[in-house]
Structure formats: structure tokens, C-alpha cells
Design an enzyme around this catalytic site. Structure first.
Site, mmCIF file in Angstrom:
data_model
loop_
_atom_site.group_PDB
_atom_site.id
_atom_site.type_symbol
_atom_site.label_atom_id
_atom_site.label_comp_id
_atom_site.label_asym_id
_atom_site.label_seq_id
_atom_site.Cartn_x
_atom_site.Cartn_y
_atom_site.Cartn_z
ATOM 1 N N ASP A 157 0.872 -1.385 0.031
ATOM 2 C CA ASP A 157 0.116 0.143 -0.005
ATOM 3 C C ASP A 157 0.869 1.178 -0.129
ATOM 4 O O ASP A 157 0.459 2.360 -0.402
ATOM 5 C CB ASP A 157 -0.969 0.115 1.074
ATOM 6 C CG ASP A 157 -1.652 -1.289 1.139
ATOM 7 O OD1 ASP A 157 -2.540 -1.451 0.618
ATOM 8 O OD2 ASP A 157 -1.357 -2.049 2.478
ATOM 9 N N HIS A 175 -4.826 -3.390 6.107
ATOM 10 C CA HIS A 175 -4.655 -3.569 4.812
ATOM 11 C C HIS A 175 -5.979 -3.835 4.102
ATOM 12 O O HIS A 175 -6.304 -4.983 3.888
ATOM 13 C CB HIS A 175 -3.576 -4.754 4.536
ATOM 14 C CG HIS A 175 -3.565 -5.095 2.985
ATOM 15 N ND1 HIS A 175 -3.069 -4.399 2.154
ATOM 16 C CD2 HIS A 175 -3.672 -6.304 2.280
ATOM 17 C CE1 HIS A 175 -2.901 -4.976 0.924
ATOM 18 N NE2 HIS A 175 -3.275 -6.025 1.065
HETATM 19 P P1 NAD Z 1 -2.190 -18.618 -4.755
HETATM 20 O O1 NAD Z 1 -3.431 -19.108 -4.659
HETATM 21 O O2 NAD Z 1 -1.426 -18.272 -5.971
HETATM 22 O O3 NAD Z 1 -1.048 -19.475 -3.831
HETATM 23 C C1 NAD Z 1 -1.584 -19.638 -2.602
HETATM 24 C C2 NAD Z 1 -0.658 -20.998 -2.246
HETATM 25 O O4 NAD Z 1 -0.985 -20.998 -0.830
HETATM 26 C C3 NAD Z 1 -1.221 -21.994 -2.905
HETATM 27 O O5 NAD Z 1 -0.274 -22.729 -3.690
HETATM 28 C C4 NAD Z 1 -1.850 -22.930 -1.698
HETATM 29 O O6 NAD Z 1 -1.891 -24.325 -1.841
HETATM 30 C C5 NAD Z 1 -1.297 -22.515 -0.505
HETATM 31 N N1 NAD Z 1 -1.772 -22.702 0.576
HETATM 32 C C6 NAD Z 1 -3.021 -22.668 0.755
HETATM 33 N N2 NAD Z 1 -3.413 -23.065 2.247
HETATM 34 C C7 NAD Z 1 -2.052 -22.902 2.875
HETATM 35 C C8 NAD Z 1 -1.742 -23.768 4.132
HETATM 36 N N3 NAD Z 1 -2.376 -23.778 4.959
HETATM 37 N N4 NAD Z 1 -0.289 -23.863 4.256
HETATM 38 C C9 NAD Z 1 0.637 -23.629 3.251
HETATM 39 N N5 NAD Z 1 0.249 -23.264 2.011
HETATM 40 C C10 NAD Z 1 -1.027 -22.985 1.823
HETATM 41 O O7 NAD Z 1 -2.179 -17.030 -3.734
HETATM 42 P P2 NAD Z 1 -1.268 -15.699 -4.164
HETATM 43 O O8 NAD Z 1 -1.782 -14.988 -5.010
HETATM 44 O O9 NAD Z 1 0.026 -16.320 -3.900
HETATM 45 O O10 NAD Z 1 -1.668 -14.987 -2.622
HETATM 46 C C11 NAD Z 1 -1.452 -15.520 -1.324
HETATM 47 C C12 NAD Z 1 -2.177 -14.704 -0.369
HETATM 48 O O11 NAD Z 1 -1.415 -13.390 -0.322
HETATM 49 C C13 NAD Z 1 -3.688 -14.457 -0.493
HETATM 50 O O12 NAD Z 1 -4.483 -14.506 0.739
HETATM 51 C C14 NAD Z 1 -3.759 -13.033 -1.014
HETATM 52 O O13 NAD Z 1 -4.862 -12.431 -0.896
HETATM 53 C C15 NAD Z 1 -2.578 -12.468 -0.189
HETATM 54 N N6 NAD Z 1 -1.928 -11.196 -0.534
HETATM 55 C C16 NAD Z 1 -1.608 -10.215 0.271
HETATM 56 C C17 NAD Z 1 -0.940 -9.129 -0.169
HETATM 57 C C18 NAD Z 1 -0.857 -7.870 0.962
HETATM 58 O O14 NAD Z 1 -0.383 -6.688 0.408
HETATM 59 N N7 NAD Z 1 -0.742 -8.194 2.223
HETATM 60 C C19 NAD Z 1 -0.741 -8.600 -1.394
HETATM 61 C C20 NAD Z 1 -1.112 -9.824 -2.605
HETATM 62 C C21 NAD Z 1 -1.865 -10.829 -2.077
HETATM 63 C C1 LMR Z 2 -3.716 -6.766 -2.765
HETATM 64 O O1 LMR Z 2 -3.564 -5.642 -2.094
HETATM 65 O O2 LMR Z 2 -3.157 -6.604 -4.059
HETATM 66 C C2 LMR Z 2 -3.926 -7.699 -2.189
HETATM 67 O O3 LMR Z 2 -4.222 -7.915 -0.733
HETATM 68 C C3 LMR Z 2 -4.875 -8.938 -2.795
HETATM 69 C C4 LMR Z 2 -6.236 -8.410 -2.812
HETATM 70 O O4 LMR Z 2 -7.083 -8.963 -2.297
HETATM 71 O O5 LMR Z 2 -6.706 -7.177 -2.923
#
Ligand code: NAD
Ligand code: LMR
Length: 332
Positions: A162, A190
Site C-alpha cells: 500500500d 490492509h
Molecule cells: P495463490 O492461490 O496463487 O497461492 C497460494 C498458495 O498457498 C497455494 O499454492 C496454496 O496451495 C497455498 N496454501 C493454501 N493454504 C495453505 C496452508 N495452510 N499452508 C501452506 N500453503 C497453503 O495465492 P497468492 O496470489 O500467492 O496469494 C496468497 C495470499 O496473499 C492471498 O491471501 C492474497 O490475498 C494475499 N496477498 C496479500 C497481499 C498484501 O499486500 N498483504 C498482497 C497480495 C496478496
Molecule cells: C492486494 O492488495 O493486492 C492484495 O491484498 C490482494 C487483494 O485481495 O487485494
């Protein structure tokens, strides 16, 4: 003398963010060109996920990274967090179009009790934890509460994406490079209630409000764009942000472990100590100053009436999320 390796655990290692993040850790982009690393990569015990993880490990091997001392793929949390110095908790389900991040609490929240407990049982005594999986502030609260043995100042949730988004928006509006923007605080959650604080931001050392005369834009579209950026990316890509999220995770770990520049700060959600009147114990994003010795919430940042109302709204949302996970029995 060469440094001894540090151990980094990453959950969700076969996911989108994992695919961007792991190669940067292994190349030295995170901990420096002379710091060897051992990777512990955690996925769910599912054939498809473990096969995908196997492929990622093969690609890591094929990079022949000089700093990568070992790779341990696993679905066992004890093995995955054994001796870890940095645990980056990404693994969880991302939201889909039309959802808010907090809609994921009932799906993802339970992941963080077991992971918190496993970190407490297995990690190195200096472990630090960055939660990325959404809703990251409250997932971090769950993990921290599941691991009372690990001091509360070791827990972080990611709001650096952010901060980076907000800097980029201000830079574009002012016609400067993003590196000209400093002191950009993200307050709170967030989520769509986060408050990107333009009042205290600086552009080439001057207040952003002096450089950008369009204050209606700052108070309106700027805040909204940053709050809604994750949803905009999902709408455009059909998938949530990944490369920019991995980049922000690298920025966060680097800032926390190597320190912020003189006079500047970074934004990261930490366990509130009551600063700025935020309820103690909530995982709340503040302006944080770091050094090799540790981190502190920057005190005395001016908060005017406009900012106060925004900060209160995001604190209220975090209290609601905490009540929801109490209701689910995930914290006491
Ligand atoms: P994705 O679906 O591509 O990958 C997630 C992976 O986590 C998958 O491979 C899945 O098998 C694995 N997984 C699920 N449960 C699990 C567990 N209990 N233990 C271990 N592995 C597990 O998703 P992504 O795009 O990599 O996003 C992951 C997370 O990050 C999501 O919750 C997304 O919303 C979050 N995210 C946060 C931010 C932030 O700024 N804080 C930014 C982007 C994404
Ligand atoms: C983001 O800010 O891009 C991530 O937290 C993914 C989402 O759900 O917005």
C-alpha cells in the site's frame, strides 16, 4: 569469513507470490549478496500443490544460485519452521472479484493458529514473522496469539504494498520519480479502510500538500485509488497482485532487518502498544523506524482532524475483525 546461512520459511511456496518471491530470496536480493540462505518451503499436503512445489524447487536448482545452501520442500509444519529465522506466511486463499479481504477470515483464519503454534515450537529464538496472506493484519493477530512464547515485537503484517502504491500515485501526480516520495505512512488495516497519509508525505523533501495543489484529489481519488488498488488489479488480471506483493515483502523484510533511511520511515502493521490511541494488541499499520537494533513506532507524527477520523475508521474495522475471529474461536 563467510556468514553462516539464515533459514527462511515461506508458506504457499507453490503459489503466485511464492513464484516471484523465492527467486529473489535465493538470489541474495533480500538479505544481501554475501548472506547465504536455507529455504524451507511449505505447501498443503495435496498432490497437485506438492507437485507444483517440486517444479519450483527444480527451477531453483536450475538457477545454481551461489547463496542458496539448501531447499526443503514440505507439508509438515514442524519441519517447515524448524530453526527458521524469518517466516513469511503467504499460503492462504486469495479473494475473488466482489469480495472484501475480510470475507476470507473464516476460510484463512484457521491456517494461522496451527502455523503460529508450529513457529513457537520449532523456530529459532530470534524468529521474525511477516504475514502476507489475507486478511493479513488479523491473520497475524491470530498467529501471534497462538504463539505467546514468541515476543509480540517479532510479528509483522504487510502494508508496504500500500505504501509503494501510494508513493507511485503521488509521484505520477507530481511528475517526479517514486524515489522522490518519502515519509508515506499507511495507517491501520490492509483493507479498503486503510489511510494513506498524504499530509505527512514528502516529495523531494517538501510537504506533498505543497507540491500537489489539487487537495481535492489528495482527499478523494488518491485515497480511494490506494484503498481499491488490490480490487482493481483483480478486476484487470483476474488474479490478485503477485509480483508487486512479492516485491513489497522483500522491501518489508529489508527495511525491518537493515533499517530505514535517516528521517524516513516504512509502513508495516505491528502489535499496537497504544501509540496514537490505538487499542493495545491490535495489529495496526504505523509509520515505523528501524535500525539493526530493532524497530519503533515513530512518535509525534502530526495527526489532524481529517486523519484522525480516517484512523478511527480503520481501527474500528480491525476491532470488528478481532471480534469475528473471537467468535470463530481462533483467539481468546
Ligand atoms: P495463490 O492461490 O496463487 O497461492 C497460494 C498458495 O498457498 C497455494 O499454492 C496454496 O496451495 C497455498 N496454501 C493454501 N493454504 C495453505 C496452508 N495452510 N499452508 C501452506 N500453503 C497453503 O495465492 P497468492 O496470489 O500467492 O496469494 C496468497 C495470499 O496473499 C492471498 O491471501 C492474497 O490475498 C494475499 N496477498 C496479500 C497481499 C498484501 O499486500 N498483504 C498482497 C497480495 C496478496
Ligand atoms: C492486494 O492488495 O493486492 C492484495 O491484498 C490482494 C487483494 O485481495 O487485494
Amino acid at each position: 569469513m563467510s556468514k553462516s546461512p539464515i533459514t527462511v520459511s515461506v508458506t504457499g511456496a507453490a503459489g503466485q507470490i511464492g513464484y516471484s518471491l523465492l527467486f529473489r530470496i535465493a538470489s541474495g536480493a533480500l538479505f544481501g549478496p554475501d548472506q547465504p540462505v536455507k529455504l524451507r518451503l511449505i505447501e498443503i499436503p495435496d498432490e497437485k500443490a506438492m507437485n507444483a512445489l517440486k517444479g519450483v524447487c527444480m527451477e531453483l536448482d536450475d538457477c545454481a544460485f551461489p547463496l542458496l545452501h539448501s531447499i526443503t520442500p514440505t507439508s509438515d509444519l514442524n519441519e517447515g519452521f524448524s530453526g527458521t529465522n524469518w517466516a513469511i506466511l503467504v499460503g492462504s486463499v486469495p479473494r475473488k472479484a466482489g469480495m472484501e479481504r475480510k470475507d476470507l477470515l473464516s476460510i484463512n483464519g484457521k491456517i494461522f493458529t496451527g502455523q503460529g503454534q508450529a513457529i513457537a515450537r520449532n523456530a529459532a529464538s530470534d524468529v521474525r514473522v511477516l504475514v502476507v496472506g489475507n486478511p493479513c493484519n488479523t491473520n497475524c493477530l491470530i498467529a501471534m496469539n497462538s504463539a505467546p512464547e514468541v515476543p509480540s515485537n517479532r510479528w509483522f503484517a504487510m502494508t508496504r504494498l500500500d505504501e509503494n502504491r501510494a508513493k507511485s500515485q503521488l509521484a505520477t501526480k507530481a511528475g517526479v520519480l517514486a524515489s522522490s516520495v518519502s515519509n508515506l505512512a499507511i495507517w491501520g488495516n490492509h483493507s479498503a479502510t486503510q489511510y494513506p497519509d498524504f499530509f505527512n508525505a514528502r516529495i523531494d523533501g517538501k510537504p506533498a500538500t505543497e507540491v500537489i495543489s489539487d487537495h481535492d484529489w489528495l482527499k478523494g481519488d488518491f485515497i480511494k485509488t490506494v484503498q481499491q488498488r488490490g480490487a482493481a488489479i483483480i478486476a484487470a488480471r483476474g488474479l490478485s497482485s503477485a509480483a508487486s506483493a512479492a516485491n513489497a515483502a522483500c522491501d518489508t523484510v529489508r527495511s525491518v532487518s537493515q533499517g530505514t533511511a535517516n528521517g524516513d520511515w516504512t509502513s508495516v502493521a505491528v502489535c499496537s502498544d497504544g501509540s496514537y490511541g490505538i487499542e493495545k494488541g491490535l495489529i495496526f499499520s504505523f509509520p515505523v523506524r528501524t535500525s539493526a537494533q530493532g524497530w519503533e513506532i515513530v512518535q509525534g507524527v502530526p495527526v489532524n482532524e481529517f486523519s484522525q477520523a480516517k484512523i478511527k475508521a480503520t481501527e474500528d474495522e480491525l476491532k470488528e475483525e478481532r471480534a469475528a475471529v473471537r467468535e470463530l474461536g481462533l483467539i481468546k
